[in-house]
Design a protein around this motif. Structure first.
Motif, PDB file in Angstrom:
ATOM      1  N   PHE A 114       0.827  -1.199   0.000  1.00  0.00           N
ATOM      2  CA  PHE A 114       0.000   0.000   0.000  1.00  0.00           C
ATOM      3  C   PHE A 114       0.865   1.254   0.000  1.00  0.00           C
ATOM      4  O   PHE A 114       2.004   1.245   0.486  1.00  0.00           O
ATOM      5  CB  PHE A 114      -0.910   0.017   1.227  1.00  0.00           C
ATOM      6  CG  PHE A 114      -1.966  -1.056   1.227  1.00  0.00           C
ATOM      7  CD1 PHE A 114      -3.233  -0.795   0.724  1.00  0.00           C
ATOM      8  CD2 PHE A 114      -1.704  -2.326   1.713  1.00  0.00           C
ATOM      9  CE1 PHE A 114      -4.219  -1.777   0.721  1.00  0.00           C
ATOM     10  CE2 PHE A 114      -2.675  -3.317   1.722  1.00  0.00           C
ATOM     11  CZ  PHE A 114      -3.931  -3.040   1.216  1.00  0.00           C
ATOM     12  N   LEU A 115       0.307   2.328  -0.531  1.00  0.00           N
ATOM     13  CA  LEU A 115       0.978   3.620  -0.503  1.00  0.00           C
ATOM     14  C   LEU A 115       0.904   4.223   0.896  1.00  0.00           C
ATOM     15  O   LEU A 115      -0.029   3.956   1.650  1.00  0.00           O
ATOM     16  CB  LEU A 115       0.333   4.570  -1.508  1.00  0.00           C
ATOM     17  CG  LEU A 115       0.378   4.156  -2.983  1.00  0.00           C
ATOM     18  CD1 LEU A 115      -0.421   5.152  -3.825  1.00  0.00           C
ATOM     19  CD2 LEU A 115       1.817   4.062  -3.477  1.00  0.00           C
ATOM     20  N   ASP A 116       1.897   5.043   1.223  1.00  0.00           N
ATOM     21  CA  ASP A 116       1.906   5.758   2.497  1.00  0.00           C
ATOM     22  C   ASP A 116       1.003   6.981   2.357  1.00  0.00           C
ATOM     23  O   ASP A 116       1.447   8.111   2.211  1.00  0.00           O
ATOM     24  CB  ASP A 116       3.338   6.167   2.853  1.00  0.00           C
ATOM     25  CG  ASP A 116       3.415   6.859   4.203  1.00  0.00           C
ATOM     26  OD1 ASP A 116       2.433   6.775   4.968  1.00  0.00           O
ATOM     27  OD2 ASP A 116       4.456   7.489   4.489  1.00  0.00           O
ATOM     28  N   LYS A 117      -0.286   6.726   2.401  1.00  0.00           N
ATOM     29  CA  LYS A 117      -1.305   7.753   2.171  1.00  0.00           C
ATOM     30  C   LYS A 117      -2.492   7.458   3.060  1.00  0.00           C
ATOM     31  O   LYS A 117      -3.024   6.343   3.025  1.00  0.00           O
ATOM     32  CB  LYS A 117      -1.715   7.741   0.688  1.00  0.00           C
ATOM     33  CG  LYS A 117      -2.797   8.735   0.305  1.00  0.00           C
ATOM     34  CD  LYS A 117      -3.124   8.603  -1.183  1.00  0.00           C
ATOM     35  CE  LYS A 117      -4.267   9.524  -1.589  1.00  0.00           C
ATOM     36  NZ  LYS A 117      -4.616   9.374  -3.029  1.00  0.00           N
ATOM     37  N   PRO A 118      -2.916   8.398   3.880  1.00  0.00           N
ATOM     38  CA  PRO A 118      -4.021   8.124   4.807  1.00  0.00           C
ATOM     39  C   PRO A 118      -5.345   7.936   4.095  1.00  0.00           C
ATOM     40  O   PRO A 118      -5.538   8.370   2.958  1.00  0.00           O
ATOM     41  CB  PRO A 118      -4.044   9.375   5.698  1.00  0.00           C
ATOM     42  CG  PRO A 118      -3.440  10.448   4.849  1.00  0.00           C
ATOM     43  CD  PRO A 118      -2.411   9.776   3.999  1.00  0.00           C
ATOM     44  N   ASN A 154       2.491  -9.507   6.921  1.00  0.00           N
ATOM     45  CA  ASN A 154       1.071  -9.657   7.237  1.00  0.00           C
ATOM     46  C   ASN A 154       0.713  -8.852   8.474  1.00  0.00           C
ATOM     47  O   ASN A 154      -0.366  -8.247   8.550  1.00  0.00           O
ATOM     48  CB  ASN A 154       0.749 -11.132   7.512  1.00  0.00           C
ATOM     49  CG  ASN A 154       0.440 -11.934   6.269  1.00  0.00           C
ATOM     50  OD1 ASN A 154      -0.644 -11.822   5.713  1.00  0.00           O
ATOM     51  ND2 ASN A 154       1.393 -12.746   5.839  1.00  0.00           N
ATOM     52  N   PHE A 155       1.621  -8.851   9.442  1.00  0.00           N
ATOM     53  CA  PHE A 155       1.315  -8.304  10.762  1.00  0.00           C
ATOM     54  C   PHE A 155       1.766  -6.854  10.910  1.00  0.00           C
ATOM     55  O   PHE A 155       1.840  -6.322  12.009  1.00  0.00           O
ATOM     56  CB  PHE A 155       1.898  -9.238  11.818  1.00  0.00           C
ATOM     57  CG  PHE A 155       1.444 -10.651  11.579  1.00  0.00           C
ATOM     58  CD1 PHE A 155       0.115 -10.998  11.775  1.00  0.00           C
ATOM     59  CD2 PHE A 155       2.309 -11.604  11.071  1.00  0.00           C
ATOM     60  CE1 PHE A 155      -0.334 -12.272  11.490  1.00  0.00           C
ATOM     61  CE2 PHE A 155       1.870 -12.883  10.794  1.00  0.00           C
ATOM     62  CZ  PHE A 155       0.545 -13.223  11.005  1.00  0.00           C
ATOM     63  N   ARG A 156       1.994  -6.244   9.752  1.00  0.00           N
ATOM     64  CA  ARG A 156       2.074  -4.788   9.631  1.00  0.00           C
ATOM     65  C   ARG A 156       1.049  -4.336   8.598  1.00  0.00           C
ATOM     66  O   ARG A 156       1.138  -3.223   8.075  1.00  0.00           O
ATOM     67  CB  ARG A 156       3.496  -4.365   9.232  1.00  0.00           C
ATOM     68  CG  ARG A 156       4.541  -4.611  10.314  1.00  0.00           C
ATOM     69  CD  ARG A 156       5.899  -4.041   9.945  1.00  0.00           C
ATOM     70  NE  ARG A 156       6.528  -4.824   8.880  1.00  0.00           N
ATOM     71  CZ  ARG A 156       7.292  -5.894   9.096  1.00  0.00           C
ATOM     72  NH1 ARG A 156       7.527  -6.293  10.323  1.00  0.00           N
ATOM     73  NH2 ARG A 156       7.825  -6.555   8.077  1.00  0.00           N
ATOM     74  N   ALA A 157       0.101  -5.239   8.312  1.00  0.00           N
ATOM     75  CA  ALA A 157      -0.994  -4.960   7.366  1.00  0.00           C
ATOM     76  C   ALA A 157      -0.467  -4.520   6.011  1.00  0.00           C
ATOM     77  O   ALA A 157      -1.106  -3.740   5.313  1.00  0.00           O
ATOM     78  CB  ALA A 157      -1.964  -3.925   7.934  1.00  0.00           C
ATOM     79  N   PHE A 158       0.726  -5.022   5.646  1.00  0.00           N
ATOM     80  CA  PHE A 158       1.346  -4.731   4.356  1.00  0.00           C
ATOM     81  C   PHE A 158       1.502  -3.230   4.108  1.00  0.00           C
ATOM     82  O   PHE A 158       1.471  -2.776   2.969  1.00  0.00           O
ATOM     83  CB  PHE A 158       0.544  -5.371   3.212  1.00  0.00           C
ATOM     84  CG  PHE A 158       0.455  -6.869   3.308  1.00  0.00           C
ATOM     85  CD1 PHE A 158       1.579  -7.656   3.155  1.00  0.00           C
ATOM     86  CD2 PHE A 158      -0.757  -7.489   3.566  1.00  0.00           C
ATOM     87  CE1 PHE A 158       1.498  -9.043   3.244  1.00  0.00           C
ATOM     88  CE2 PHE A 158      -0.846  -8.876   3.648  1.00  0.00           C
ATOM     89  CZ  PHE A 158       0.285  -9.658   3.494  1.00  0.00           C
ATOM     90  N   GLY A 159       1.645  -2.468   5.186  1.00  0.00           N
ATOM     91  CA  GLY A 159       1.838  -1.030   5.045  1.00  0.00           C
ATOM     92  C   GLY A 159       0.554  -0.238   4.877  1.00  0.00           C
ATOM     93  O   GLY A 159       0.608   0.972   4.623  1.00  0.00           O
ATOM     94  N   ALA A 160      -0.595  -0.884   5.034  1.00  0.00           N
ATOM     95  CA  ALA A 160      -1.874  -0.170   4.909  1.00  0.00           C
ATOM     96  C   ALA A 160      -2.061   0.784   6.086  1.00  0.00           C
ATOM     97  O   ALA A 160      -1.629   0.488   7.201  1.00  0.00           O
ATOM     98  CB  ALA A 160      -3.030  -1.158   4.838  1.00  0.00           C
ATOM     99  N   LEU A 168     -10.133   2.565  -3.417  1.00  0.00           N
ATOM    100  CA  LEU A 168      -9.326   1.916  -2.383  1.00  0.00           C
ATOM    101  C   LEU A 168      -9.210   0.419  -2.660  1.00  0.00           C
ATOM    102  O   LEU A 168      -9.870  -0.123  -3.536  1.00  0.00           O
ATOM    103  CB  LEU A 168      -9.974   2.131  -1.011  1.00  0.00           C
ATOM    104  CG  LEU A 168      -9.977   3.564  -0.487  1.00  0.00           C
ATOM    105  CD1 LEU A 168     -11.029   3.734   0.589  1.00  0.00           C
ATOM    106  CD2 LEU A 168      -8.599   3.940   0.040  1.00  0.00           C
ATOM    107  N   ASP A 169      -8.353  -0.230  -1.893  1.00  0.00           N
ATOM    108  CA  ASP A 169      -8.174  -1.671  -1.993  1.00  0.00           C
ATOM    109  C   ASP A 169      -8.037  -2.248  -0.601  1.00  0.00           C
ATOM    110  O   ASP A 169      -7.906  -1.523   0.393  1.00  0.00           O
ATOM    111  CB  ASP A 169      -6.931  -2.005  -2.817  1.00  0.00           C
ATOM    112  CG  ASP A 169      -7.207  -1.939  -4.308  1.00  0.00           C
ATOM    113  OD1 ASP A 169      -7.853  -2.870  -4.819  1.00  0.00           O
ATOM    114  OD2 ASP A 169      -6.782  -0.964  -4.958  1.00  0.00           O
ATOM    115  N   CYS A 170      -8.039  -3.587  -0.545  1.00  0.00           N
ATOM    116  CA  CYS A 170      -7.902  -4.246   0.742  1.00  0.00           C
ATOM    117  C   CYS A 170      -7.263  -5.608   0.574  1.00  0.00           C
ATOM    118  O   CYS A 170      -7.080  -6.097  -0.547  1.00  0.00           O
ATOM    119  CB  CYS A 170      -9.252  -4.380   1.445  1.00  0.00           C
ATOM    120  SG  CYS A 170     -10.399  -5.536   0.660  1.00  0.00           S
TER     121      CYS A 170
END
Length: 223
Positions: free
Chosen positions: A16-20, A120-126, A162-164
């Motif tokens: 994921f992008l570093d974007k809120p 996984n346990f950093r939510a892939f940067g989401a 968005l994506d998930c």
């Protein structure tokens, strides 16, 4: 975006992008998803939407136990049936190998695979992680209802751009999650959902994910 476009463009995004993500967007998605079907209109789903410091506290707690490997795992249900075999196991194995191939991580590079698994346990940067739970007495029909709710959320996220990633992997750390997040004791923790903006350039978001032909899943009679 049409429903077809949302279905065809949806995938499990693992970078994921570093974007809120604005809360009002998520509220709009979840409010619409309440229209998802459920047997008897029971609506057995419950979610906790994390971001910011609460999410980072959860990541930090899980990081403490990551070095313990499987010894720290304590899921409340079988993520995959122990007897999974045949085409089902082949599909599971195949998508994993395709993913690692896109990441250029060979089967022999166990350390790199473990490092990737830890993502996984950093939510892939989401920037957002939703944790899903349901009362323990709910049965297979209600779990099916939760799946329809989650799929509805996934498609509505696509409508918003968005994506998930639906992450049953979080279930292996259920006790640790409960230390940080208030999940009722009489509920089963089911999964996490990483939510954010897709990184369009990440190889892990661009490999082809095979789907079985409908002949393997559907039989037609009377046609």
């Amino acid at each position: 975006m049409t429903v077809t476009e949302a279905v065809e463009s949806r995938r499990s995004v693992r970078a994921f992008l570093d974007k809120p993500v604005e809360r009002d967007m998520l509220e709009r998605v979840i409010e619409k998803a309440q229209r998802a079907p459920s047997g008897g209109n029971t609506q057995p789903w419950h979610g906790i939407v994390l971001t910011g410091e609460p999410m980072q506290q959860l990541f930090a707690r899980i990081a403490q136990d990551l070095p313990k490997g499987r010894e720290a795992f304590a899921p409340e249900y079988h993520i995959y049936p122990p007897e999974l075999d045949g085409a089902y196991e082949a599909r599971r194995f195949g998508v994993g190998e395709d993913m690692y191939g896109a990441l250029e991580i060979t089967r022999e590079e166990k350390g790199k695979r473990l490092m990737w698994f830890a993502n996984n346990f950093r939510a892939f940067g989401a920037p957002v992680l939703m944790l899903v739970h349901t009362p323990k007495y709910m049965g297979p029909p209600q779990w099916s209802d939760i799946g329809m709710w989650l799929q509805t959320i996934g498609l509505l996220l696509r409508e918003e751009g968005l994506d998930c990633c639906f992450q049953e992997a979080w279930a292996v750390y259920s006790p640790q999650i409960r230390e940080v997040v208030d999940i009722p004791e009489d509920h089963t923790f089911f999964c996490g959902v990483a939510i954010g903006w897709r990184d369009p350039d990440a190889p892990v978001n661009n490999f082809s994910v095979a789907r079985a032909p409908i002949e393997e899943s559907v039989r037609w009679e009377g046609w």
